[in-house]
Design a protein around this motif. Structure first.
Motif, PDB file in Angstrom:
ATOM      1  N   PRO A  46      60.983 -15.933  60.878  1.00  0.00           N
ATOM      2  CA  PRO A  46      59.503 -16.677  60.588  1.00  0.00           C
ATOM      3  C   PRO A  46      59.190 -15.999  61.562  1.00  0.00           C
ATOM      4  O   PRO A  46      59.584 -16.050  62.312  1.00  0.00           O
ATOM      5  N   SER A  47      57.889 -16.338  61.480  1.00  0.00           N
ATOM      6  CA  SER A  47      57.012 -16.156  62.198  1.00  0.00           C
ATOM      7  C   SER A  47      56.820 -16.329  62.978  1.00  0.00           C
ATOM      8  O   SER A  47      56.779 -16.028  63.867  1.00  0.00           O
ATOM      9  N   SER A  48      57.269 -17.722  63.066  1.00  0.00           N
ATOM     10  CA  SER A  48      57.312 -18.340  64.318  1.00  0.00           C
ATOM     11  C   SER A  48      58.489 -17.792  65.503  1.00  0.00           C
ATOM     12  O   SER A  48      58.365 -17.480  66.859  1.00  0.00           O
ATOM     13  N   PHE A  49      59.505 -17.191  64.704  1.00  0.00           N
ATOM     14  CA  PHE A  49      61.054 -16.899  65.119  1.00  0.00           C
ATOM     15  C   PHE A  49      60.214 -15.453  66.246  1.00  0.00           C
ATOM     16  O   PHE A  49      60.323 -15.158  67.081  1.00  0.00           O
ATOM     17  N   SER A  50      59.886 -14.582  65.321  1.00  0.00           N
ATOM     18  CA  SER A  50      58.848 -13.241  65.459  1.00  0.00           C
ATOM     19  C   SER A  50      57.669 -13.304  67.182  1.00  0.00           C
ATOM     20  O   SER A  50      58.276 -12.768  67.573  1.00  0.00           O
ATOM     21  N   ARG A  51      57.305 -14.368  66.666  1.00  0.00           N
ATOM     22  CA  ARG A  51      56.389 -14.335  67.393  1.00  0.00           C
ATOM     23  C   ARG A  51      56.553 -15.142  69.133  1.00  0.00           C
ATOM     24  O   ARG A  51      56.123 -14.797  70.252  1.00  0.00           O
ATOM     25  N   ALA A  52      57.914 -16.443  69.149  1.00  0.00           N
ATOM     26  CA  ALA A  52      58.678 -16.748  69.901  1.00  0.00           C
ATOM     27  C   ALA A  52      59.116 -14.792  70.785  1.00  0.00           C
ATOM     28  O   ALA A  52      59.083 -14.871  72.112  1.00  0.00           O
ATOM     29  N   SER A  53      60.183 -14.552  69.827  1.00  0.00           N
ATOM     30  CA  SER A  53      60.799 -13.119  70.717  1.00  0.00           C
ATOM     31  C   SER A  53      59.692 -12.189  71.238  1.00  0.00           C
ATOM     32  O   SER A  53      59.673 -12.010  72.315  1.00  0.00           O
ATOM     33  N   LEU A  54      58.495 -11.720  70.674  1.00  0.00           N
ATOM     34  CA  LEU A  54      57.877 -10.621  71.415  1.00  0.00           C
ATOM     35  C   LEU A  54      56.700 -11.307  72.476  1.00  0.00           C
ATOM     36  O   LEU A  54      56.494 -10.860  73.374  1.00  0.00           O
ATOM     37  N   ALA A  55      57.151 -12.643  72.500  1.00  0.00           N
ATOM     38  CA  ALA A  55      55.579 -13.557  73.098  1.00  0.00           C
ATOM     39  C   ALA A  55      56.457 -13.016  75.036  1.00  0.00           C
ATOM     40  O   ALA A  55      55.507 -13.068  76.294  1.00  0.00           O
ATOM     41  N   VAL A  56      57.931 -12.954  74.880  1.00  0.00           N
ATOM     42  CA  VAL A  56      58.858 -13.320  76.091  1.00  0.00           C
ATOM     43  C   VAL A  56      57.941 -11.358  77.409  1.00  0.00           C
ATOM     44  O   VAL A  56      58.837 -11.621  78.214  1.00  0.00           O
ATOM     45  N   ASP A  75      56.592  -9.515  57.149  1.00  0.00           N
ATOM     46  CA  ASP A  75      56.487  -9.952  56.037  1.00  0.00           C
ATOM     47  C   ASP A  75      55.284 -11.074  56.466  1.00  0.00           C
ATOM     48  O   ASP A  75      53.766 -10.854  56.107  1.00  0.00           O
ATOM     49  N   HIS A  76      55.118 -11.980  57.413  1.00  0.00           N
ATOM     50  CA  HIS A  76      53.614 -13.330  57.915  1.00  0.00           C
ATOM     51  C   HIS A  76      53.613 -13.187  58.900  1.00  0.00           C
ATOM     52  O   HIS A  76      54.828 -13.480  60.025  1.00  0.00           O
ATOM     53  N   LEU A  77      52.950 -12.465  59.808  1.00  0.00           N
ATOM     54  CA  LEU A  77      51.966 -12.782  60.815  1.00  0.00           C
ATOM     55  C   LEU A  77      50.613 -12.777  61.083  1.00  0.00           C
ATOM     56  O   LEU A  77      50.510 -11.317  60.905  1.00  0.00           O
ATOM     57  N   ASP A  78      50.102 -13.028  62.023  1.00  0.00           N
ATOM     58  CA  ASP A  78      48.539 -12.936  62.286  1.00  0.00           C
ATOM     59  C   ASP A  78      48.896 -11.824  63.060  1.00  0.00           C
ATOM     60  O   ASP A  78      49.148 -11.979  64.291  1.00  0.00           O
ATOM     61  N   LEU A  79      47.819 -11.380  62.904  1.00  0.00           N
ATOM     62  CA  LEU A  79      47.039  -9.943  63.897  1.00  0.00           C
ATOM     63  C   LEU A  79      46.943 -10.102  65.574  1.00  0.00           C
ATOM     64  O   LEU A  79      47.338 -10.102  66.249  1.00  0.00           O
ATOM     65  N   PHE A  80      45.395 -11.751  65.743  1.00  0.00           N
ATOM     66  CA  PHE A  80      45.452 -11.999  66.288  1.00  0.00           C
ATOM     67  C   PHE A  80      45.914 -12.863  67.044  1.00  0.00           C
ATOM     68  O   PHE A  80      46.418 -12.817  68.509  1.00  0.00           O
ATOM     69  N   GLU A  81      47.322 -13.510  66.555  1.00  0.00           N
ATOM     70  CA  GLU A  81      48.350 -13.997  67.317  1.00  0.00           C
ATOM     71  C   GLU A  81      48.779 -13.360  68.335  1.00  0.00           C
ATOM     72  O   GLU A  81      49.368 -13.413  69.516  1.00  0.00           O
ATOM     73  N   ILE A  82      49.213 -11.982  67.949  1.00  0.00           N
ATOM     74  CA  ILE A  82      50.125 -11.129  67.881  1.00  0.00           C
ATOM     75  C   ILE A  82      49.164 -10.708  69.537  1.00  0.00           C
ATOM     76  O   ILE A  82      49.194  -9.813  70.201  1.00  0.00           O
ATOM     77  N   LEU A  83      48.067 -10.559  69.407  1.00  0.00           N
ATOM     78  CA  LEU A  83      47.030  -9.844  70.434  1.00  0.00           C
ATOM     79  C   LEU A  83      46.854 -11.179  71.514  1.00  0.00           C
ATOM     80  O   LEU A  83      46.952 -10.278  72.842  1.00  0.00           O
ATOM     81  N   ILE A  84      46.849 -11.899  71.302  1.00  0.00           N
ATOM     82  CA  ILE A  84      46.505 -12.940  72.328  1.00  0.00           C
ATOM     83  C   ILE A  84      48.144 -13.365  72.797  1.00  0.00           C
ATOM     84  O   ILE A  84      48.299 -13.237  74.390  1.00  0.00           O
ATOM     85  N   ALA A  85      49.404 -13.229  72.415  1.00  0.00           N
ATOM     86  CA  ALA A  85      51.099 -13.560  72.363  1.00  0.00           C
ATOM     87  C   ALA A  85      51.234 -11.891  73.841  1.00  0.00           C
ATOM     88  O   ALA A  85      52.240 -12.243  75.222  1.00  0.00           O
TER      89      ALA A  85
END
Length: 627
Positions: A202-212, A224-234
Motif C-alpha cells: 500500500p502507498s501508505s506503507f511505502s510513504r511511512a517507510s520512506l518518511a523516516v 504502483d500507487h504513490l503521489d509524486l508530490f507526497e514523496i517530495l514533501i516527505a
C-alpha cells in the motif's frame, strides 16, 4: 622481531586491492585484520565477480542455494555494521542482510534487479478464490502487506511448488522493506520495479517507510500507487528522483523550499498544469525527463498565460517518448514549454521533433546539446511523415555555445546554410543531412566523365551545348560543397561527423507484394536508392577542407550519393589519425540485399590502410539512458 606496519599505511595499501586480494591479506596476516576488514566490507556488489568470489569462498557453485543461508547470515551478523554501500540482486543475500539486523549503517542501498532464478510469480492464469496473506517475518508489516498467495491452495505437486515460489517472493519483499526501515541514514535508495510483483505494498506503507529517511538524497523507485508530490514533501533533502509513474501526480504543488535537482518521469504524460507547478515550485530543478507533454484543454488559455509568465532555470530536458512530428504534443511543447526555458543547455527528444527544434533555436540561446535520442532504421519518409528542412538551422545561427547537434533525421538545404552565419565554434558532434546540393543528373555525369577521360574538362572555352551546361552545373555544385565543407572544417574539435544514416526503407520487405528483382537466378529486394543531391565528398568537391579535424573519431556517409574512391580513402587515412569508426563501407545486413562489389573493394582497401578502424552501421539508439 619486525615491528608491524602502522594502520595508516595498511589502509593505504588496501585502497589498491580488490576484495579477493583484501581477503587473502586478512587471512594471512592477523595484524592486518583491524584496518582492512572495514575496508573489505565497506561496499558490497554481489553482481561483481570479485565480491561473488569473496562471499562464496570455498564454495565453487555459481548460484546461491538454501545451503548458503546460515553461512551468509553469520557473515552479515559479524561484519554487517561495516557496510556502507550495498548493491545486491540475490534473494539469499537480501534475506541474510535483513535478518542479521546488523546492516544498519548503510548510506546506499541498491536493488536494481532481482536475480529470480526461480519464477516467484506465475502469470499462467487468473487466480481463483481470491488472495490470503502469507506469514509475516516482522510485526511492522501487520495489516499492511498483501500477499499474492491464492486462497484455494491445491494439493497437487505443481500447486505446492508454485505456492512455495510465491511464498519465497512474499518473504523477499518483506526483507527488502526491513532493510530500508533499518537504515534511517540512507542517502541513496534504488528499488527495482519488479518488487511490486512479489506483494501488494500500500502507498501508505511505502510513504511511512520512506518518511523516516530524512537524509535521503537520491531515490529510484516505481511504486504502483504513490503521489509524486507526497514523496517530495516527505523527503525534504531529496535531490534526485527517478520513477516509472505514468502520471505526473497532482496538478498542484504548494510552494516549497525543496532542493530537488533531477526529476525523471520518463513514462509520464505530463499536462501543462503539472508542468507549470513543477517549474514554478521547484526552483532548484536542473534536469527533467518526461514522456509526453500536452495542453490541458479545459483551461488552455489560462495555462498558456501562466506557462509564459516566469522563465525557469531548468538546464536539461529529456522527452523520453515524444509523439511523431507534426503532432499536437510537439506543437504545444514548442509553443508553451520551450519559450519558458531560456537557460536550457541540453535538449533530448526521442524522435524527430520539428517544432521543438525550431523553438529551441529561437528561445534557448545557451543550448549546448540538441540530440535526437532515437535513430530509426530509415531516414526516408515512413508512414507519410516528412520533416520540413532547415528546422535546426537556427541553432547554428543563434546558439553560441552549441557543441552537439545530433539530429540525423533533420535536413539542411545548401542555400539556407550559405546565407546564414554559424556562430558556434566548439562543435564536437554534428549529425545532420545536407541536401539541395544540385548534383549532376545521370546523363550529365556521363558527359563530365567523358570529358575527364579525354582531358578536355579544363578546356571550358572550347565546350558548347550540353557539355558546357554540364560543366557549368558541376562547377556551381562543387563551389557550394566546398563552401559547406569549409565551414564544417572550422570545427576543429569535431569528434563525430555524419552526413547520412541507414537510408533504405526497411519496411518494404514486409509488404504483401514487395518489389523483387533477380540476378543470375538469385532474388533480391529493390530498396530505395541513394539520397539525391547530397555531398559527394570527393577531393575535388572540397574534402581537403576537413584536414583540420585531427580529433575526428567517427565519420559517416551512409545513404549518400558519394564519390569516395581510393584517393579519398588515402587522404582520410593520413589526415584523420584518431579515426575509430567509419559508417558507409560496412558489410550490408539488410534482408535480400545484393552484394555491393564496389563497397566491398573500398572497405578492404581501407582496412589495409587503417586496420584499426571499425566499419559498422549506427545501431538504433535510445540515448542518454532514457530507458
Amino acid at each position: 622481531m619486525a615491528r608491524p606496519l602502522p594502520w595508516e599505511i595498511i589502509r593505504n595499501v588496501g585502497d589498491y586491492l580488490d576484495p579477493p586480494q583484501l581477503l587473502v591479506c586478512i587471512q594471512l596476516a592477523s595484524s592486518w585484520k583491524p584496518p582492512l576488514i572495514p575496508r573489505l566490507w565497506s561496499a558490497i556488489c554481489d553482481h561483481s565477480y570479485s565480491w561473488h568470489k569473496v562471499l562464496k569462498q570455498d564454495n565453487t557453485s555459481d548460484t546461491w542455494t538454501e545451503a548458503d543461508d546460515q553461512r551468509l547470515r553469520d557473515l552479515f551478523v559479524k561484519y554487517g555494521h561495516h557496510i556502507r554501500e550495498l548493491d545486491v540482486s540475490s534473494p539469499y543475500l537480501i534475506a541474510a542482510a535483513s535478518s542479521a539486523e546488523t546492516c544498519t549503517n548503510l548510506c546506499s542501498l541498491s536493488i536494481r534487479f532481482l536475480d529470480l532464478r526461480r519464477p516467484y510469480n506465475d502469470p499462467s492464469g487468473e487466480e481463483q478464490g481470491g488472495m490470503i496473506p502469507g506469514p509475516l517475518i516482522s510485526p511492522v508489516f501487520e495489516e499492511h502487506l498483501q500477499s499474492i498467495l491464492p486462497a484455494n491452495r491445491g494439493q497437487g505437486q505443481g500447486d505446492l511448488g508454485r505456492q512455495a515460489r510465491l511464498l519465497d517472493g512474499w518473504n523477499l519483499v518483506q526483507h527488502i522493506w526491513l532493510l530500508v526501515r533499518q537504515n534511517a541514514g540512507l542517502r541513496q535508495l534504488v528499488l527495482c520495479k519488479n518488487i511490486s510483483e512479489l506483494a501488494i505494498v500500500p502507498s501508505s506503507f511505502s510513504r511511512a517507510s520512506l518518511a523516516v529517511l530524512h537524509d535521503l538524497e537520491e531515490l529510484d523507485y516505481s511504486p504502483d500507487h504513490l503521489d509524486l508530490f507526497e514523496i517530495l514533501i516527505a523527503l525534504p533533502k531529496l535531490r534526485s528522483f527517478s520513477t516509472s509513474l505514468t502520471s505526473g501526480g497532482s496538478d498542484y504543488l504548494l510552494p516549497t523550499p525543496h532542493q530537488l535537482e533531477r526529476l525523471d518521469l520518463h513514462k509520464a504524460t505530463v499536462g501543462s498544469g503539472t508542468m507549470h507547478n513543477l517549474l514554478e515550485n521547484l526552483p532548484g530543478l536542473v534536469s527533467l525527463t518526461i514522456g509526453t507533454f500536452y495542453l490541458d484543454g479545459w483551461m488552455g488559455t489560462e495555462l498558456g498565460r501562466l506557462m509564459k509568465s516566469t522563465p525557469s532555470q531548468l538546464k536539461e530536458l529529456y522527452f523520453s517518448h515524444i509523439s511523431p512530428p507534426l503532432s499536437f504534443e510537439d506543437y504545444w511543447a514548442a509553443m508553451l514549454l520551450i519559450p519558458r526555458l531560456p537557460c536550457l543547455t541540453t535538449l533530448v527528444v526521442d524522435r524527430d521533433s520539428m517544432e521543438i527544434a525550431k523553438a529551441a533555436g529561437k528561445h534557448c540561446r545557451q543550448l549546448r546539446v540538441f540530440r535526437q535520442a532515437y535513430d530509426g532504421l530509415s531516414i526516408h519518409p515512413v508512414d507519410g511523415v516528412q520533416l520540413q528542412p532547415d528546422s535546426v538551422c537556427q541553432m547554428l545561427e543563434t546558439c553560441l555555445e552549441l557543441e552537439e547537434l545530433d539530429a540525423i533525421h533533420h535536413k539542411m538545404e545548401v542555400q539556407s546554410i550559405l546565407v546564414r552565419p554559424w556562430v558556434c565554434a566548439q562543435m564536437t558532434v554534428f549529425r545532420c543531412q545536407i541536401v539541395g546540393v544540385n548534383r549532376l543528373a545521370v546523363e550529365e555525369q556521363r558527359v563530365v566523365d567523358s570529358l575527364v577521360a579525354s582531358g578536355r574538362l579544363c578546356s571550358r572555352d572550347s565546350l558548347e551545348g550540353e557539355e558546357r551546361l554540364a560543366v557549368e552545373r558541376l562547377v556551381e555544385s562543387r563551389e557550394h560543397q566546398q563552401a559547406i565543407l569549409g565551414r564544417v572544417g572550422q570545427w576543429t574539435s569535431l569528434k563525430t561527423l555524419c552526413f547520412g544514416h541507414e537510408y533504405r526503407n526497411y519496411r518494404l520487405y514486409q509488404l504483401d507484394e514487395p518489389p523483387y528483382y533477380t540476378v543470375d537466378g538469385v532474388k533480391y529486394l529493390q530498396y530505395d536508392g541513394p539520397i539525391p543531391n547530397t555531398l559527394e565528398l570527393s577531393l575535388e568537391s572540397g574534402l581537403e577542407r576537413l584536414a583540420g579535424l585531427k580529433d575526428l573519431e567517427m565519420f559517416g556517409f551512409e545513404g549518400l550519393d558519394h564519390r569516395i574512391g581510393k584517393a579519398e580513402l588515402d587522404w582520410m587515412a593520413v589526415n584523420w589519425p584518431k579515426l575509430k569508426v567509419m559508417r558507409g563501407l560496412h558489410v550490408d545486413t539488410m534482408p535480400y540485399v545484393e552484394y555491393n562489389v564496389r563497397r566491398a573493394e573500398l572497405r578492404e582497401y581501407f582496412q589495409k590502410l587503417r586496420p584499426d578502424v571499425v566499419h559498422a552501421t549506427m545501431e538504433t539508439s535510445l540515448g542518454l539512458g532514457l530507458y
